[in-house]
Design a protein around this motif. Structure first.
Motif, PDB file in Angstrom:
ATOM      1  N   ASP A  18       8.026  -2.583  -4.708  1.00 55.74           N
ATOM      2  CA  ASP A  18       6.911  -3.257  -5.357  1.00 55.74           C
ATOM      3  C   ASP A  18       6.413  -2.314  -6.464  1.00 55.74           C
ATOM      4  OD1 ASP A  18       4.502  -4.909  -5.673  1.00 55.74           O
ATOM      5  OD2 ASP A  18       3.493  -3.244  -4.645  1.00 55.74           O
ATOM      6  N   GLY A  20       2.900  -2.736  -8.432  1.00 55.02           N
ATOM      7  CA  GLY A  20       1.444  -2.565  -8.456  1.00 55.02           C
ATOM      8  C   GLY A  20       0.911  -1.954  -7.166  1.00 55.02           C
ATOM      9  N   ASP A  21       0.198  -0.856  -7.285  1.00 52.48           N
ATOM     10  CA  ASP A  21      -0.390  -0.124  -6.158  1.00 52.48           C
ATOM     11  C   ASP A  21       0.661   0.476  -5.227  1.00 52.48           C
ATOM     12  OD1 ASP A  21      -3.093  -0.389  -6.892  1.00 52.48           O
ATOM     13  OD2 ASP A  21      -3.065  -2.465  -6.211  1.00 52.48           O
ATOM     14  N   THR A  22       1.922   0.416  -5.653  1.00 51.93           N
ATOM     15  CA  THR A  22       2.981   1.121  -4.935  1.00 51.93           C
ATOM     16  C   THR A  22       3.529   2.231  -5.835  1.00 51.93           C
ATOM     17  OG1 THR A  22       3.562  -0.779  -3.582  1.00 51.93           O
ATOM     18  CG2 THR A  22       5.259   0.902  -3.871  1.00 51.93           C
ATOM     19  N   ASN A 205       2.916  -2.056  -0.891  1.00 50.25           N
ATOM     20  CA  ASN A 205       1.581  -1.827  -0.332  1.00 50.25           C
ATOM     21  C   ASN A 205       0.983  -3.078   0.313  1.00 50.25           C
ATOM     22  OD1 ASN A 205       1.211  -3.025  -3.036  1.00 50.25           O
ATOM     23  ND2 ASN A 205      -0.952  -2.840  -2.522  1.00 50.25           N
ATOM     24  N   ASP A 210       4.953  -7.870   0.674  1.00 48.12           N
ATOM     25  CA  ASP A 210       6.110  -6.970   0.691  1.00 48.12           C
ATOM     26  C   ASP A 210       6.727  -6.852   2.088  1.00 48.12           C
ATOM     27  OD1 ASP A 210       5.696  -6.315  -2.055  1.00 48.12           O
ATOM     28  OD2 ASP A 210       4.073  -4.975  -1.462  1.00 48.12           O
TER      29      ASP A 210
HETATM   30 MG   LIG Z   1       1.568  -4.159  -4.860  1.00 49.20          MG
END
Ligand SMILES: [Mg+2]
Length: 255
Positions: A18, A20-22, A205, A210
């Motif tokens: 992933d 975003g934010d990962t 995340n 995910d």
């Molecule tokens: Mg994400």
């Protein structure tokens, strides 16, 4: 790193990430007022380019953006089919008295998207080094991401963030037509990589998108610990920083 259940050694060949934010996060995002100012400025420029006039570009930008977000929320809550954001934007702008073609409306919408570094996105400090290390270990690497804008814009944002590591596959929801956790986006990535679910690890995340998305296909998942967005989803691995992935026995060397 906590492993909530015993993990059987898997002959992994591919790792899907992933984004975003990962791999990146909004560390220094401008305040909402600055986003709105930039979006209005971009909308005004896009309207001028299209030869269309409207006396309130901020309203134009907001209308297109709000309609896009609503369509995305609806898709996430229902069939996970990516909406036609150009058509969504076109309908919203028609209500403001703007008669644009679908493509024009899509261009205007994308113009108001403040993305990447400009949108305050920074890669996690260890993201690039971990990806390159996994590549050296022989793994195929894929990006599997939900985003309403793909194409060259997304690739440029990856480059700017130093995350252009030569992905073996980039599965972008808006290009494929399905949002995670729909199986189609994971299947697209695996098909491109010519790997089976049991040879694949998904890293992300979101428990809902995910982890659960991967597990429904028999793909193991590593979860970047964060505010849980689903109940009863148990990842095979849990980590706090990407570097911890490098210590997972199954990730020492690709099979
Ligand atoms: Mg994400």
């Amino acid at each position: 790193m906590k492993n909530p259940r015993p993990v059987k050694q898997m002959p992994l060949r591919a790792i899907l990430f992933d984004i975003g934010d990962t791999l990146w996060h909004a560390r220094s995002a401008p305040p909402p007022s600055e986003f709105r100012r930039l979006a209005a400025e971009r909308a005004a420029a896009a309207l001028a380019e299209l030869g269309v006039t409207h006396d309130d570009p901020a309203t134009v930008a907001r209308a297109a953006w709000t309609a896009m977000e609503e369509a995305m929320r609806h898709a996430r809550a229902t069939d996970l089919v990516e909406p036609d954001y150009g058509a969504v934007s076109q309908a919203a702008l028609e209500e403001l008295g703007l008669n644009l073609t679908r493509d024009q409306a899509a261009r205007l919408l994308e113009a108001t998207y403040i993305s990447g570094i400009e949108g305050g996105k920074s890669p996690f400090d260890d993201a690039r080094e971990v990806l390159l290390d996994l590549r050296r270990r022989g793994f195929l690497l894929g990006a599997v991401t939900n985003r309403a804008f793909g194409g060259e814009r997304f690739r440029a944002d990856l480059r700017d963030a130093g995350l252009d590591i030569g992905w073996d596959v980039e599965a972008v929801s808006v290009e494929i037509g399905y949002l995670k956790p729909h199986p189609a986006i994971f299947e697209f990535a695996m098909k491109r990589l010519n790997v089976e679910p049991a040879q694949t690890l998904m890293v992300g995340n979101s428990l809902a998108e995910d982890v659960a998305g991967a597990q429904q296909l028999g793909i193991a998942a590593a979860w970047r610990e964060s505010a849980p967005d689903a109940d009863g989803v148990v990842p095979e691995y849990t980590f706090g920083s990407l570097r911890e992935l490098l210590a997972i026995p199954a990730l020492q060397r690709a099979c």
